[in-house]
Design an enzyme around this catalytic site. Structure first.
Site, short mmCIF file in Angstrom:
data_model
loop_
_atom_site.label_atom_id
_atom_site.label_comp_id
_atom_site.label_asym_id
_atom_site.label_seq_id
_atom_site.Cartn_x
_atom_site.Cartn_y
_atom_site.Cartn_z
N CYS A 1 13.80 -17.46 -10.23
CA CYS A 1 12.74 -18.43 -9.90
C CYS A 1 11.77 -18.69 -11.04
CB CYS A 1 12.01 -18.01 -8.64
SG CYS A 1 11.03 -16.50 -8.79
N HIS B 1 7.52 -15.25 -5.54
CA HIS B 1 8.34 -16.43 -5.81
C HIS B 1 7.52 -17.37 -6.67
CE1 HIS B 1 11.38 -19.39 -5.58
NE2 HIS B 1 10.73 -20.21 -4.77
N ASP C 1 9.72 -27.22 -6.22
CA ASP C 1 10.39 -25.94 -6.47
C ASP C 1 11.83 -26.19 -6.91
OD1 ASP C 1 11.32 -23.38 -6.55
OD2 ASP C 1 10.76 -22.86 -4.50
N ASN D 1 2.40 -19.24 4.49
CA ASN D 1 1.59 -19.06 5.69
C ASN D 1 2.38 -18.66 6.93
OD1 ASN D 1 -1.01 -18.91 6.60
ND2 ASN D 1 -1.33 -21.11 6.81
N ASP E 1 4.07 -16.39 9.86
CA ASP E 1 3.79 -15.10 10.49
C ASP E 1 5.05 -14.25 10.47
OD1 ASP E 1 1.23 -15.83 10.97
OD2 ASP E 1 1.44 -16.11 13.13
N GLU F 1 -7.14 -15.95 5.28
CA GLU F 1 -6.30 -15.37 6.32
C GLU F 1 -7.16 -14.83 7.47
OE1 GLU F 1 -3.36 -15.42 7.00
OE2 GLU F 1 -2.16 -15.75 5.22
N GLU G 1 -7.68 -21.11 9.49
CA GLU G 1 -6.29 -20.77 9.18
C GLU G 1 -5.45 -20.70 10.44
OE1 GLU G 1 -2.89 -18.07 8.73
OE2 GLU G 1 -4.76 -17.52 9.70
N ILE H 1 1.27 4.30 3.64
CA ILE H 1 1.88 4.94 2.47
C ILE H 1 0.86 4.97 1.36
CG2 ILE H 1 3.69 4.76 0.72
CD1 ILE H 1 5.43 3.34 2.79
N ASP I 1 -0.93 7.64 -8.81
CA ASP I 1 -1.69 6.82 -9.75
C ASP I 1 -0.81 6.28 -10.88
OD1 ASP I 1 -4.03 7.09 -8.34
OD2 ASP I 1 -4.62 8.91 -9.42
N MET J 1 2.91 5.66 -12.22
CA MET J 1 4.33 5.60 -11.85
C MET J 1 5.08 4.86 -12.94
SD MET J 1 4.09 4.82 -7.74
CE MET J 1 3.21 3.30 -7.99
N GLU K 1 -4.52 13.75 11.24
CA GLU K 1 -3.53 13.05 10.43
C GLU K 1 -2.60 14.06 9.78
OE1 GLU K 1 -5.70 10.82 7.45
OE2 GLU K 1 -5.35 12.40 5.95
#
Length: 680
Positions: free
Chosen positions: A273, A330, A353, A393, A395, A442, A447, A473, A477, A479, A534
């Protein structure tokens, strides 16, 4: 009484015209002008001619473009001398040199004329004299042109800038990729015009196609189809898996190499792309259409046009095949123009596009669609507004298929699609967030109102936040690719009593369009989480496992799932991480001066615990390396060792530019960096 004047020669006044029309950067000795703006030619009269007088001339000028010029198509226009030019149509005026042996003719083109290569002919009472050829482009400086842009800073950026930034990665780690658009490099403009001439619409009806090139909407839609090769002999072949027999998409750093290769031998292998978008930007800017490259993070591909992305899973959390998908990012382009076909409220940026995803009117193309229409959910407007609206946009609904075959929704999101929509800032290399141009914030009332209107009463019933287990998750710091690192799943129990569940942690390689690859790790265990507490579950990602699985995108998708089959309680969270790459250090030895060799020292540390084979640095920059990449092959670089190279180049023009560098090897690919260079 009119008389025929002897024309000894015609001076197209190339240097002066090109300068005033902002086309002097095209590296050719050729008249290139922008429509709706006067340019001048000088007619040198033969010595035997009498002193030139405007009122005694019968000059008629003829401009023609295309293989079959016709007055009815506005591809052939005749016009006489007037007292002065006008800015609404083809017109001409003349002044004579005091010597009487030269005449300066000012010619103004129509701001609505088709773009392309024109011939200019002088007709004197039926005696015709060819005065030469010129190229006519769209004109962002002309108020009456459909691509007019008010800001000079924006015109400099979106028409004249030859290098830029294309954003990739994930929404948590956005990285700019330097790119050389190179629209002014030798031969590129002719290749861009050839793209228009090779499009199927020209082949089937050249007269209609040439006439339609007055309209940037039409030209942009043609480019959207022609930059990919799916329905024609377009520029790029898309590939997201096997790259044998071509160039890996991540190796490209400039459009010029791609366009020259296409002109010589047809469709170029391979593009993805950002490559499709970069080439479309180059061609648009070359033709005079203001254009920017745009990246959408969390980009939805909605195949059934319901504006909902449905992710399907089995009871073990394994993804089931489905047609909908979400790309980590994209890339497409926005082009600036008016929309008389929609109404002036939809003028401005238009999305198109060139990456082949879905067909539009039977062809793999997309757009142009008005950003204002997308933002307001006006999905009946042309072109392909519903598809682009869903990209930014839609869902998301996650569904699990139970053993009885039924699907149960266990999570969803109204906010994950269309985040950090990014383009290069005007006049700097900073990232400019343009999400607000595509949609309202959002979760805001606006919206949601727009989404419900766009969905046409197919409203998704959202589940509220419920009590129970919550899952997230947490990443390490640092990676960097080549290292081992630990990530953690955190399960929080908001129930009034303890909860027992099955916990699974999966890691899989993924490419940027969301297609999953090989496994990088797996963990499964029974977990008890006390009420109000937790539990943190560590998961180690080892280079020994992920190193052979990841693609050059360096992306890993982490999925954590809790399952309580007794209560039919499922929770899932996903996070895509992009592994950090080593930095390329670029150092210029001394000052850069026109036509003087300058040495560049390049250094990059190999972070892998194994050697890199077939290592090379590639250096390129518009105006600095004559539009051609310079490659330095350095062979093998040992583990935890530095790759080094010295490359010399000779700048060809003064001014500021960007020096682009790419490092490639068997195990580390597409490592890119750049520095700004001022050539004295």
């Amino acid at each position: 009484m009119s008389q025929v004047w002897g024309i000894e020669r015609c001076d197209l006044n190339i240097k002066s015209n090109n300068s005033s029309h902002h086309t002097e950067l095209y590296a050719v000795e050729r008249l290139i002008v922008r429509r709706g703006q006067p340019f001048s030619v000088i007619l040198h009269l033969s010595p035997v001619s009498k002193e030139f007088k405007v009122d005694e001339t019968s000059f008629t000028f003829i401009v023609e473009t295309g293989p079959l010029p016709r007055k009815e198509s506005d591809t052939k226009v005749s016009f006489n001398l007037q007292d002065s030019t006008v800015d609404t149509e083809w017109s001409a005026s003349a002044t004579n040199d005091p010597s009487g042996n030269a005449v300066t003719v000012s010619i103004s083109s129509s701001p609505n004329a088709p773009i392309g290569v024109y011939s200019l002919t002088l007709d004197q009472l039926g005696q015709k004299t060819s005065l030469g050829q010129f190229v006519l482009l769209f004109n962002a400086w002309c108020p009456k042109d459909a691509v007019h842009m008010l800001s000079e800073l924006k015109r400099q950026e979106y028409v004249l800038a030859q290098h830029g930034q294309i954003y990739r990665g994930t929404l948590k780690r956005i990285k700019g990729l330097p790119w050389n658009f190179g629209q002014f490099e030798p031969g590129i403009l002719d290749i861009c015009l050839k793209i228009l001439d090779d499009n199927p619409k020209f082949v089937s009806d050249a007269d209609q196609d040439i006439s339609a090139r007055r309209n940037p909407i039409y030209v942009t839609r043609v480019l959207s189809a022609m930059i990919n090769s799916n329905d024609d002999r377009g520029v790029l072949v898309g590939e997201w898996g096997e790259f044998s027999g071509g160039t890996h998409p991540g190796l490209w750093i400039s459009s010029g190499d791609i366009l020259r290769q296409w002109a010589e031998s047809g469709p170029v292998r391979y593009g993805q792309c950002w490559v499709f978008a970069a080439v479309a930007c180059t061609v648009s800017r070359a033709l005079g259409i203001p254009c920017r490259v745009v990246t959408n993070f969390g980009s939805a591909h909605d195949t059934n046009a319901n504006l909902i992305i449905e992710n399907l899973y089995d009871e073990n959390g394994e993804r089931l095949d489905g047609s909908d998908s979400i790309w980590n990012f994209h890339v497409w382009v926005d082009s600036w123009m008016t929309r008389p076909d929609l109404g002036n409220e939809f003028d401005g940026w238009q999305t198109s596009d060139p990456t082949p995803q879905e067909k539009s009117d039977g062809v793999f193309c997309c757009g142009p669609a008005s950003l204002k229409a997308i933002r307001e959910g006006e999905l009946t407007t042309k072109y392909d507004a519903p598809f682009i609206f869903a990209e930014v946009n839609a869902d998301v609904v996650d569904l699990v298929r139970l053993s009885n075959g039924k699907f149960v929704q266990f999570s969803g999101s109204t906010k994950s699609v269309g985040q950090f929509i990014s383009t290069k800032a005007v006049g700097s290399n900073d990232r400019h967030d343009i999400t607000h141009q595509y949609k309202y914030p959002e979760g805001s009332k606006e919206e949601r109102r727009v989404f419900e209107k766009a969905q046409h009463h197919n409203k998704l019933q959202q589940q509220g936040e419920k009590l129970g287990l919550h899952l997230k998750i947490k990443l390490a710091d640092n990676m960097i690719v080549g290292s081992d690192f630990e990530v953690n799943a955190v399960i929080t129990n908001n129930h009034m009593e303890a909860r027992n569940c099955t916990f699974r942690f999966l890691a899989k390689a993924v490419i940027y369009n969301g297609k999953l690859g090989d496994s990088c790790g797996f963990l499964s265990e029974k977990v008890e989480v006390p009420s109000g507490k937790e539990k943190r579950i560590p998961f180690k990602l080892e280079y020994e496992r992920y190193g052979t699985a990841i693609s050059s995108d360096r992306l890993i998708q982490l999925t954590a799932i809790t399952t309580d089959k007794q209560t039919i309680d499922y929770h899932k969270v996903e996070k895509t991480i992009v592994l950090d790459e080593p930095d390329i250090q670029i150092k210029l030895v001394g000052e850069a001066t026109v036509n003087q060799l300058v040495t560049t020292e390049l250094t990059m540390f190999n972070p892998l615990p194994e050697p890199l084979l077939d290592c090379s640095f590639t250096l390129e920059a518009a105006g600095l390396t004559d539009g051609k990449p310079i490659i330095s092959k350095i062979g093998t670089v040992g583990p935890k060792q530095e790759a080094k190279a010295c490359i010399q180049f000779k700048p060809t023009i003064a001014g500021s530019g960007a020096l682009l560098v790419n490092f490639d090897s068997d195990k580390l690919k597409n490592i890119k960096s750049f520095i700004s260079v001022v050539v004295k």
